[in-house]
Design a protein around this motif. Structure first.
Motif, mmCIF file in Angstrom:
data_model
loop_
_atom_site.group_PDB
_atom_site.id
_atom_site.type_symbol
_atom_site.label_atom_id
_atom_site.label_comp_id
_atom_site.label_asym_id
_atom_site.label_seq_id
_atom_site.Cartn_x
_atom_site.Cartn_y
_atom_site.Cartn_z
ATOM 1 N N ALA A 154 0.809 -1.216 0.000
ATOM 2 C CA ALA A 154 0.000 0.000 0.000
ATOM 3 C C ALA A 154 0.841 1.263 0.000
ATOM 4 C CB ALA A 154 -0.920 0.004 1.215
ATOM 5 N N ARG A 155 2.158 1.117 0.246
ATOM 6 C CA ARG A 155 3.061 2.269 0.360
ATOM 7 C C ARG A 155 2.510 3.283 1.364
ATOM 8 N NH1 ARG A 155 2.690 0.977 -4.994
ATOM 9 N NH2 ARG A 155 4.615 0.265 -5.979
ATOM 10 N N SER A 156 2.034 2.711 2.489
ATOM 11 C CA SER A 156 1.429 3.548 3.518
ATOM 12 C C SER A 156 1.482 2.819 4.846
ATOM 13 C CB SER A 156 -0.029 3.854 3.155
ATOM 14 O OG SER A 156 -0.710 4.465 4.232
ATOM 15 N N LEU A 157 1.593 3.575 5.932
ATOM 16 C CA LEU A 157 1.561 2.998 7.273
ATOM 17 C C LEU A 157 0.144 2.824 7.793
ATOM 18 C CD1 LEU A 157 4.469 4.964 9.009
ATOM 19 C CD2 LEU A 157 4.471 2.570 8.294
ATOM 20 N N ARG A 158 -0.834 3.214 6.988
ATOM 21 C CA ARG A 158 -2.221 3.173 7.448
ATOM 22 C C ARG A 158 -2.677 1.777 7.871
ATOM 23 N NH1 ARG A 158 -6.616 6.977 6.295
ATOM 24 N NH2 ARG A 158 -8.585 5.995 6.891
ATOM 25 N N PRO A 159 -2.378 0.694 7.119
ATOM 26 C CA PRO A 159 -2.818 -0.633 7.574
ATOM 27 C C PRO A 159 -2.310 -0.977 8.971
ATOM 28 C CG PRO A 159 -2.089 -0.737 5.295
ATOM 29 C CD PRO A 159 -1.717 0.616 5.799
ATOM 30 N N ALA A 160 -1.015 -0.785 9.190
ATOM 31 C CA ALA A 160 -0.444 -1.128 10.492
ATOM 32 C C ALA A 160 -0.989 -0.229 11.597
ATOM 33 C CB ALA A 160 1.085 -1.029 10.430
ATOM 34 N N LEU A 161 -1.087 1.063 11.331
ATOM 35 C CA LEU A 161 -1.562 1.999 12.357
ATOM 36 C C LEU A 161 -3.023 1.726 12.725
ATOM 37 C CD1 LEU A 161 0.055 5.346 11.143
ATOM 38 C CD2 LEU A 161 0.787 3.871 13.026
ATOM 39 N N THR A 162 -3.837 1.356 11.737
ATOM 40 C CA THR A 162 -5.253 1.087 12.019
ATOM 41 C C THR A 162 -5.408 -0.149 12.899
ATOM 42 O OG1 THR A 162 -5.908 2.076 9.909
ATOM 43 C CG2 THR A 162 -7.496 0.628 10.995
ATOM 44 N N VAL A 163 -4.708 -1.224 12.552
ATOM 45 C CA VAL A 163 -4.823 -2.461 13.334
ATOM 46 C C VAL A 163 -4.274 -2.263 14.745
ATOM 47 C CG1 VAL A 163 -4.084 -4.862 13.506
ATOM 48 C CG2 VAL A 163 -4.760 -3.930 11.292
ATOM 49 N N VAL A 164 -3.092 -1.686 14.847
ATOM 50 C CA VAL A 164 -2.480 -1.480 16.165
ATOM 51 C C VAL A 164 -3.316 -0.517 17.005
ATOM 52 C CG1 VAL A 164 -0.460 -0.563 17.361
ATOM 53 C CG2 VAL A 164 -0.156 -2.007 15.350
ATOM 54 N N GLY A 165 -3.815 0.542 16.392
ATOM 55 C CA GLY A 165 -4.630 1.507 17.126
ATOM 56 C C GLY A 165 -5.934 0.898 17.637
ATOM 57 N N THR A 166 -6.583 0.075 16.811
ATOM 58 C CA THR A 166 -7.830 -0.567 17.234
ATOM 59 C C THR A 166 -7.577 -1.577 18.344
ATOM 60 O OG1 THR A 166 -8.644 -0.322 14.953
ATOM 61 C CG2 THR A 166 -9.874 -1.785 16.419
ATOM 62 N N MET A 167 -6.466 -2.314 18.244
ATOM 63 C CA MET A 167 -6.130 -3.264 19.309
ATOM 64 C C MET A 167 -5.798 -2.531 20.606
ATOM 65 S SD MET A 167 -3.886 -6.122 17.241
ATOM 66 C CE MET A 167 -3.632 -7.092 18.736
ATOM 67 N N ALA A 168 -5.176 -1.366 20.509
ATOM 68 C CA ALA A 168 -4.884 -0.578 21.713
ATOM 69 C C ALA A 168 -6.184 -0.100 22.367
ATOM 70 C CB ALA A 168 -3.992 0.603 21.355
ATOM 71 N N ALA A 169 -7.131 0.354 21.539
ATOM 72 C CA ALA A 169 -8.425 0.774 22.075
ATOM 73 C C ALA A 169 -9.136 -0.409 22.738
ATOM 74 C CB ALA A 169 -9.294 1.356 20.964
ATOM 75 N N ASN A 170 -9.029 -1.579 22.121
ATOM 76 C CA ASN A 170 -9.631 -2.778 22.696
ATOM 77 C C ASN A 170 -9.003 -3.111 24.049
ATOM 78 O OD1 ASN A 170 -11.138 -5.404 22.579
ATOM 79 N ND2 ASN A 170 -9.059 -6.211 22.500
ATOM 80 N N TRP A 171 -7.684 -2.978 24.146
ATOM 81 C CA TRP A 171 -7.007 -3.269 25.411
ATOM 82 C C TRP A 171 -7.532 -2.363 26.528
ATOM 83 C CZ3 TRP A 171 -3.830 -0.387 28.665
ATOM 84 C CH2 TRP A 171 -3.168 -1.115 29.665
ATOM 85 N N VAL A 172 -7.734 -1.097 26.221
ATOM 86 C CA VAL A 172 -8.236 -0.153 27.226
ATOM 87 C C VAL A 172 -9.640 -0.551 27.675
ATOM 88 C CG1 VAL A 172 -8.923 2.236 27.649
ATOM 89 C CG2 VAL A 172 -6.801 1.747 26.405
ATOM 90 N N VAL A 173 -10.525 -0.815 26.701
ATOM 91 C CA VAL A 173 -11.906 -1.175 27.028
ATOM 92 C C VAL A 173 -11.954 -2.457 27.854
ATOM 93 C CG1 VAL A 173 -14.119 -1.896 26.053
ATOM 94 C CG2 VAL A 173 -12.860 0.006 25.015
ATOM 95 N N ILE A 174 -11.196 -3.466 27.410
ATOM 96 C CA ILE A 174 -11.210 -4.759 28.104
ATOM 97 C C ILE A 174 -10.683 -4.627 29.529
ATOM 98 C CG2 ILE A 174 -10.157 -7.050 28.152
ATOM 99 C CD1 ILE A 174 -12.367 -6.872 26.138
ATOM 100 N N GLU A 175 -9.573 -3.929 29.699
ATOM 101 C CA GLU A 175 -8.990 -3.801 31.040
ATOM 102 C C GLU A 175 -9.908 -3.045 31.986
ATOM 103 O OE1 GLU A 175 -6.212 -5.229 32.301
ATOM 104 O OE2 GLU A 175 -6.310 -6.321 30.397
#
Length: 285
Positions: A83-104
């Protein structure tokens, strides 16, 4: 496009949140779902079956470590390059980080014990409700399949419809979630709560692909590539390397064939030239 079609992800996320609230309330008031948890735990209790227990442990290990780290990192690395972009990685990592906050936050707030303790208690020093691994399964595979379909959907026909992608995510969620219930790591409602959180967050997450690579814009991308190929060979080489290389090799073969033909004709002419000279000398005075 109607408003419902435009905002369907928002409606799905809202439905998941409402279902989570209703289910949590039923569990807290010791309703039918909490009773059902106990029944399912007894059915799936595998501590007496060593072989099945070993298989479930393997599934739980894959869901937590092997795929969650190795496969995700590999796919995101390839997708970022493609994709020549960091968007895929940033979206997945960011969503998983949000999930970690909600779950904890929810785990700490509810403090539910796991089935292997032999008790189903809330408000104690325990972290069973909801299941973070179940939420991550939904988030990771939903976003990864969106990335894979967006980048390589024309080459992977199996992922061509939303229903098929849903079935892939649902199958993985059921297999991995079932292993956690079977091992008495979680109650069934812990797993379902994790699924609902994962659905809500994956639906609310931004697109993991740049706008020009999204499936709904594929026809625009193909038109742009055709225009680019006709006006800018260097751009065509970047976007369609295999096609251009085939063209180069085809031209090389054509040139080589032409050169071989011309060489053969020259040699034939050279061979015929002495014979013509000899015939002319015999005909002369």
């Amino acid at each position: 496009m109607t408003d419902i079609a435009r905002y369907w992800r928002l409606f799905v996320a809202l439905g998941a949140v409402i279902a989570l609230v209703v289910m949590t309330a039923d569990i807290l008031i010791e309703g039918s779902l909490r009773t059902f948890d106990g029944t399912v735990s007894e059915i799936f209790d595998t501590r007496a079956g060593l072989s099945l227990h070993t298989g479930l442990v393997a599934l739980a290990f894959i869901s937590e470590d092997v795929y969650a780290v190795g496969l995700v990192v590999a796919v995101l690395a390839v997708a970022t390059i493609a994709a020549r972009s960091l968007r895929p990685a940033l979206t997945v990592v960011g969503t998983m980080a949000a999930n970690w906050v909600v779950i904890e936050v929810m785990k700490t707030a509810f403090g539910r014990t796991a089935p292997d303790t032999g008790e189903d208690l809330f408000g104690v020093n325990a972290l069973s409700y909801p299941s973070g691994h179940s939420a991550n399964t939904i988030i990771i595979w939903t976003l990864l399949l969106r990335i894979i379909f967006g980048l390589w959907g024309d080459k992977i026909s199996f992922l061509s419809t939303p229903l098929r992608r849903f079935l892939v995510v649902a199958s993985l969620a059921v297999v991995f979630g079932g292993s956690l219930v079977g091992l008495n790591y979680h109650w069934l409602t812990d797993i379902v709560a994790g699924w609902l959180i994962g659905i809500a967050l994956s639906m609310l997450a931004p697109s993991p692909l740049p706008e020009h690579l999204r499936p709904e814009n594929r026809h625009l991308r193909e038109a742009a590539q055709r225009t680019s190929a006709s006006t800018n060979p260097a751009r065509a080489f970047r976007d369609e390397p295999r096609a251009l290389l085939r063209g180069i090799f085809s031209r090389d073969r054509l040139t080589a064939t032409k050169s071989s033909t011309e060489t053969g004709a020259t040699r034939t002419a050279a061979t015929a030239s002495p014979a013509s000279t000899s015939a002319a000398s015999h005909d002369g005075p």
